[in-house]
Design an enzyme around this catalytic site. Structure first.
Site, PDB file in Angstrom:
ATOM      1  N   ASP A  17     106.352 -34.606 109.638  1.00  0.00           N
ATOM      2  CA  ASP A  17     106.969 -33.769 109.250  1.00  0.00           C
ATOM      3  C   ASP A  17     108.085 -34.343 109.690  1.00  0.00           C
ATOM      4  O   ASP A  17     107.689 -34.273 110.788  1.00  0.00           O
ATOM      5  CB  ASP A  17     105.962 -32.527 109.549  1.00  0.00           C
ATOM      6  CG  ASP A  17     107.160 -31.174 109.657  1.00  0.00           C
ATOM      7  OD1 ASP A  17     108.898 -31.421 109.330  1.00  0.00           O
ATOM      8  OD2 ASP A  17     106.788 -29.777 109.387  1.00  0.00           O
TER       9      ASP A  17
ATOM     10  N   ARG B  59     120.438 -25.110 104.092  1.00  0.00           N
ATOM     11  CA  ARG B  59     118.906 -24.683 104.442  1.00  0.00           C
ATOM     12  C   ARG B  59     117.857 -24.572 103.593  1.00  0.00           C
ATOM     13  O   ARG B  59     119.007 -24.440 102.057  1.00  0.00           O
ATOM     14  CB  ARG B  59     119.049 -23.855 104.791  1.00  0.00           C
ATOM     15  CG  ARG B  59     118.087 -22.908 105.680  1.00  0.00           C
ATOM     16  CD  ARG B  59     118.610 -21.414 106.285  1.00  0.00           C
ATOM     17  NE  ARG B  59     119.478 -21.844 107.457  1.00  0.00           N
ATOM     18  CZ  ARG B  59     118.864 -22.353 109.372  1.00  0.00           C
ATOM     19  NH1 ARG B  59     117.508 -22.221 109.108  1.00  0.00           N
ATOM     20  NH2 ARG B  59     119.894 -22.454 110.083  1.00  0.00           N
TER      21      ARG B  59
ATOM     22  N   THR C 196     113.096 -30.412 106.495  1.00  0.00           N
ATOM     23  CA  THR C 196     113.900 -29.750 106.616  1.00  0.00           C
ATOM     24  C   THR C 196     115.470 -30.252 106.412  1.00  0.00           C
ATOM     25  O   THR C 196     115.122 -31.967 106.529  1.00  0.00           O
ATOM     26  CB  THR C 196     114.505 -28.542 107.876  1.00  0.00           C
ATOM     27  OG1 THR C 196     114.452 -29.558 108.638  1.00  0.00           O
ATOM     28  CG2 THR C 196     113.446 -27.573 107.638  1.00  0.00           C
TER      29      THR C 196
ATOM     30  N   GLU D 284     113.493 -23.143  86.095  1.00  0.00           N
ATOM     31  CA  GLU D 284     111.936 -22.728  86.603  1.00  0.00           C
ATOM     32  C   GLU D 284     111.685 -25.008  85.696  1.00  0.00           C
ATOM     33  O   GLU D 284     112.170 -24.899  84.304  1.00  0.00           O
ATOM     34  CB  GLU D 284     111.287 -22.241  86.030  1.00  0.00           C
ATOM     35  CG  GLU D 284     111.459 -21.309  87.269  1.00  0.00           C
ATOM     36  CD  GLU D 284     110.384 -19.723  86.575  1.00  0.00           C
ATOM     37  OE1 GLU D 284     109.527 -19.765  85.706  1.00  0.00           O
ATOM     38  OE2 GLU D 284     110.429 -18.961  87.839  1.00  0.00           O
TER      39      GLU D 284
ATOM     40  N   LYS E 199     118.721 -29.626 109.507  1.00  0.00           N
ATOM     41  CA  LYS E 199     118.824 -30.342 111.326  1.00  0.00           C
ATOM     42  C   LYS E 199     119.737 -31.374 111.951  1.00  0.00           C
ATOM     43  O   LYS E 199     120.836 -31.327 111.238  1.00  0.00           O
ATOM     44  CB  LYS E 199     117.455 -30.149 111.815  1.00  0.00           C
ATOM     45  CG  LYS E 199     116.502 -29.173 111.685  1.00  0.00           C
ATOM     46  CD  LYS E 199     115.105 -28.972 112.237  1.00  0.00           C
ATOM     47  CE  LYS E 199     114.320 -27.796 112.352  1.00  0.00           C
ATOM     48  NZ  LYS E 199     113.681 -27.125 111.066  1.00  0.00           N
TER      49      LYS E 199
ATOM     50  N   TYR F 283     119.009 -19.730  86.090  1.00  0.00           N
ATOM     51  CA  TYR F 283     117.521 -20.062  86.240  1.00  0.00           C
ATOM     52  C   TYR F 283     116.911 -22.138  85.714  1.00  0.00           C
ATOM     53  O   TYR F 283     117.587 -21.844  84.623  1.00  0.00           O
ATOM     54  CB  TYR F 283     116.256 -19.028  85.628  1.00  0.00           C
ATOM     55  CG  TYR F 283     115.729 -18.291  86.218  1.00  0.00           C
ATOM     56  CD1 TYR F 283     114.843 -18.946  87.108  1.00  0.00           C
ATOM     57  CD2 TYR F 283     116.231 -17.216  86.447  1.00  0.00           C
ATOM     58  CE1 TYR F 283     114.521 -17.444  87.996  1.00  0.00           C
ATOM     59  CE2 TYR F 283     115.785 -15.626  86.762  1.00  0.00           C
ATOM     60  CZ  TYR F 283     114.727 -16.603  88.292  1.00  0.00           C
ATOM     61  OH  TYR F 283     113.799 -15.753  88.848  1.00  0.00           O
TER      62      TYR F 283
HETATM   63  N1  DSN Z   1     112.437 -23.232 113.751  1.00  0.00           N
HETATM   64  C1  DSN Z   1     112.693 -24.550 113.593  1.00  0.00           C
HETATM   65  C2  DSN Z   1     112.664 -25.023 115.320  1.00  0.00           C
HETATM   66  O1  DSN Z   1     113.105 -24.669 115.901  1.00  0.00           O
HETATM   67  O2  DSN Z   1     112.774 -26.084 115.505  1.00  0.00           O
HETATM   68  C3  DSN Z   1     111.645 -25.222 113.339  1.00  0.00           C
HETATM   69  O3  DSN Z   1     110.586 -23.563 112.202  1.00  0.00           O
END
Ligand code: DSN
Length: 431
Positions: free
Chosen positions: A193, A228, A219, A49, A222, A47
């Site tokens: 984003d 993730r 994110t 925080e 990707k 933990y």
């Molecule tokens: N679900 C993701 C995508 O496929 O682009 C975005 O959150």
């Protein structure tokens, strides 16, 4: 304790599925074994925080160092001065950012979901559309490119507090300078984003949002090819213009507001094992090999666009600048849902996707989205894109031909054996 045979069997099944198929979901990638090792370890027990050096728990001296490494490496990659590496996902990053800078009911202006936008950019079924007064811009009907004039008009009329750029299904680059000038004229903040093209931005292959956008979220799984998760970044910190004060009456910096909005605003304990894995991914991104990878991603996407074009497929915006393509299947007389459901039978994974001005519902859709980040990680090159598109075309030309589907599937399974996913993969219930 009895070993959990069921789950480890399923993990093995999932590994086989990933190994043998063509992964074309634009938001997916294959992370490295060292990223996965960093994700599955004793740090999950801790933990922590708070933030490095300011925690609400003892024993954080080790995770302080790994979280700080993640922060320092992300700042090095993007030339930023602030990053919060704790968001559990891109949606959490966006939720925290909006909590930091908006009040409920404030107006936001984002790309319409049906034109390539994201749920967290104001969709009525998402927190962003429920808590804030969401308005949208779109793409132009004639060329599928962002309609900056409509964005400007909507911004000047509606005076949003926040303009959001970035998309889930847009294959072209963005004009961040123009968006910032629109925002300055109407008194809005700009959030980019960059979740989808973040890796390509990291290596300087696409326009950088950092000069122009007050805030950037992403994110990490990707094109960044990490675990993730999510991150929030700023090139330059600044005093919050909303006049929000700290406990001693001091002016709060935006970085303070964002950190407070992540924890305690929207999350509890950070996932320190995932943060360690983010640090590993950032270390990989800083290497020259990652530039070679990103160059190949863009080159593969262009080869794929060419191959689809040769077979009469229509692409929204006519092609791609990044890692993905949005294909309008209306001229082929097949829905996105049918395409997705048929392709998966041949171990080709894509997702159905709305196309701009779609006349079908989001559950059916007129298009598919394909991305090459994952296949490029597997080692596929330009000449392989021709084969990939050929397999897709053979299926979509005759979606009821089960023997052709089985034939394509067996060719793909055979082909992918030449691109081992994790050659030393070994997992079983004893581990
Ligand atoms: N679900 C993701 C995508 O496929 O682009 C975005 O959150």
């Amino acid at each position: 304790m009895q070993a959990d045979i069921e789950i480890f069997k399923l993990i093995e099944e999932e590994y086989q599925r990933q190994q043998q198929g063509l992964e074309l979901i634009a938001s997916e990638n294959f992370t490295s074994t060292q990223v996965m090792r960093a994700m599955g370890n004793v740090m999950t027990n801790k933990y922590a925080e708070g933030y490095p050096g300011k925690r609400y728990y003892g024993g954080c001296e080790v995770v302080d160092k790994s979280e700080q490494l993640a922060i320092d490496r992300a700042n090095q990659i993007f030339g930023t001065s602030f990053v919060n590496v704790q968001p559990h996902s891109g949606a959490q990053a966006n939720a925290a950012l909006m909590l930091a800078i908006l009040k409920p009911g404030d107006r936001i202006l984002g790309l319409d979901l049906s034109m390539g936008g994201h749920l967290t950019h104001g969709s009525p079924v998402n927190f962003s559309g429920k808590l804030y007064d969401a308005h949208f811009y779109g793409v132009k009907k004639e060329d599928g490119l962002i309609d900056y004039e409509a964005m400007e008009q909507k911004a000047m009329e509606g005076k949003p507090a926040l303009i959001i750029c970035g998309a889930s299904a847009y294959s072209r680059d963005w004009d961040y300078a123009r968006i910032r000038s629109i925002a300055d004229a109407c008194g809005a903040f700009v959030l980019c984003d960059m979740s989808h093209p973040a890796g390509l931005i990291a290596k300087g292959l696409l326009n950088s949002p950092f000069e122009h956008c007050h805030f950037v979220t992403s994110t990490t799984h990707k094109t960044l090819r990490g675990p993730r998760g999510g991150i929030i970044l700023m090139k330059n910190d600044f005093e919050n213009p909303m006049g929000i004060k700290g406990p001693k009456g001091e002016t709060r910096m935006m970085s303070d507001l964002i950190n407070l909005a992540v924890f305690p605003g929207t999350q509890g304990g950070p996932l320190e094992h995932v943060i360690a894995a983010k640090a590993v991914a950032f270390h990989e991104i800083l290497q020259d090999e990652f530039l070679v990878y990103c160059q190949q991603v863009i080159s593969n996407a262009k080869s794929m666009a060419h191959a689809f074009g040769e077979r009469g497929y229509e692409m929204v915006s006519g092609g791609t600048d990044n890692h993905l393509l949005l294909i309008d299947l209306r001229n082929k007389g097949i829905s996105g849902k049918k395409a997705e459901n048929t392709l998966v039978k041949a171990d080709i994974t894509i997702n159905k996707n709305m196309v701009p001005f779609d006349d079908k519902s989001p559950f059916v859709t007129s298009g598919i989205r394909v991305g090459v980040a994952a296949l490029t990680t597997r080692g596929l090159k330009n000449q392989d894109m021709e084969n990939v598109v050929d397999w897709i075309d053979r299926i979509l030309k005759d979606t009821d031909n089960e023997s052709e589907i089985q034939q394509v599937k067996s060719e793909i399974n055979q082909f992918m054996q030449s691109f081992p996913l994790y050659p030393d993969w070994k997992i079983n219930s004893k581990h």
